[in-house]
Design a protein around this motif. Structure first.
Motif, mmCIF file in Angstrom:
data_model
loop_
_atom_site.group_PDB
_atom_site.id
_atom_site.type_symbol
_atom_site.label_atom_id
_atom_site.label_comp_id
_atom_site.label_asym_id
_atom_site.label_seq_id
_atom_site.Cartn_x
_atom_site.Cartn_y
_atom_site.Cartn_z
ATOM 1 N N THR A 1 0.815 -1.215 0.000
ATOM 2 C CA THR A 1 0.000 0.000 0.000
ATOM 3 C C THR A 1 0.850 1.267 0.000
ATOM 4 N N GLY A 2 2.143 1.096 0.205
ATOM 5 C CA GLY A 2 3.031 2.241 0.363
ATOM 6 C C GLY A 2 3.428 2.479 1.802
ATOM 7 N N ASP A 3 2.809 1.769 2.715
ATOM 8 C CA ASP A 3 3.136 1.880 4.141
ATOM 9 C C ASP A 3 4.453 1.158 4.423
ATOM 10 N N ASP A 4 5.062 1.493 5.540
ATOM 11 C CA ASP A 4 6.304 0.852 5.960
ATOM 12 C C ASP A 4 6.067 -0.634 6.242
ATOM 13 N N ARG A 5 6.886 -1.505 5.663
ATOM 14 C CA ARG A 5 6.690 -2.942 5.760
ATOM 15 C C ARG A 5 6.719 -3.442 7.202
ATOM 16 N N GLU A 6 7.712 -3.007 7.967
ATOM 17 C CA GLU A 6 7.826 -3.481 9.351
ATOM 18 C C GLU A 6 6.653 -3.020 10.195
ATOM 19 N N THR A 7 6.129 -1.836 9.877
ATOM 20 C CA THR A 7 4.958 -1.344 10.598
ATOM 21 C C THR A 7 3.739 -2.216 10.303
ATOM 22 N N VAL A 8 3.568 -2.585 9.033
ATOM 23 C CA VAL A 8 2.439 -3.445 8.668
ATOM 24 C C VAL A 8 2.569 -4.811 9.339
#
Length: 239
Positions: free
Chosen positions: A36-43
């Motif tokens: 989605t464009g969000d930070d991978r580790e955050t997801v």
């Protein structure tokens, strides 16, 4: 916050909402969608939070690489099952997931036979019959249509989902129930009506629905409501 439904025989379905995670705007905050464009580790951290809240380990979840197809795969191990928009399993320890932000999550179970299914039914997948393919694959693995219970998650409603006339016609070619008229009097698509009709034609009679419109419900992610945005997840699993 989550919505949890009991599908019987020890099977549950759940839908997450957008709050309670760690993502920053515009993905705030429980974004469960990679890509989605969000930070991978955050997801990934959000996925662990959601799983913990629902009472199962995150490493039991099966994720699809969703591409708006009508393809269904069978999951035998957790993690990424591959490119598809429907997944089926007979393993009692797996949790099936479907991501959405306007498209329709389809969660299905024949709890007696131990067959679970999940699908992501967007406009294209709805038009090409992903829900029917999901049921057919479940039947191939021992389920009986008349014993399948389906929970339809939140999706953009037929009164809000405006599409050009040619896309409405394409979607409704196989399933006339897909055609709707929006509140503006324009051509639209009603994915809940279409998928409900497809499931009934496949022999499924126990069909339940969350009922919320993603565009009208601020607690849910909506692509039409504000892209870029996150994704909520719908899960089905055996307790």
């Amino acid at each position: 916050m989550v919505t949890i439904a009991d599908l019987g025989h020890g099977v549950r379905a759940a839908v997450t909402e957008r709050h309670g995670g760690t993502s920053v705007p515009p993905y705030d905050s429980l974004n469960l969608g990679l890509g989605t464009g969000d930070d991978r580790e955050t997801v990934l951290a959000n996925r662990r939070l959601a799983a913990e809240d629902l009472g199962f380990p995150a490493d039991r979840i099966v994720w699809m690489n969703q591409v708006h197809s009508a393809d269904v795969l069978v999951a035998k191990v957790p993690g990424g099952v591959g490119t598809c928009d429907g997944v089926v399993t007979t393993r009692s320890d797996l949790v099936l997931a479907s991501l959405a932000a306007d498209c329709l999550p389809v969660l299905a179970a024949d709890g007696e036979r131990g067959v679970l299914g999940a699908a992501h039914s967007g406009r294209s997948g709805t038009g090409h019959g992903i829900a029917g393919n999901l049921v057919a694959t479940m039947v191939d693995h021992g389920a009986r249509p008349e014993h399948i219970t389906v929970f339809l998650g939140p999706a953009i409603c037929g009164s809000c989902y405006e599409v050009p006339p040619e896309l409405q016609a394409e979607t409704a070619r196989r399933t006339p129930e897909a055609a709707s008229t929006t509140r503006r009097g324009t051509t639209g698509v009603d994915m809940v009506a279409a998928v409900t009709a497809q499931l009934r034609r496949a022999g499924v009679t126990d069909i339940r629905a969350d009922g919320r419109c993603t565009l009208e419900s601020p607690e849910l992610f909506s692509h039409r409501g504000g892209a870029p945005t996150g994704r909520f997840a719908s899960f089905v699993w055996r307790v």
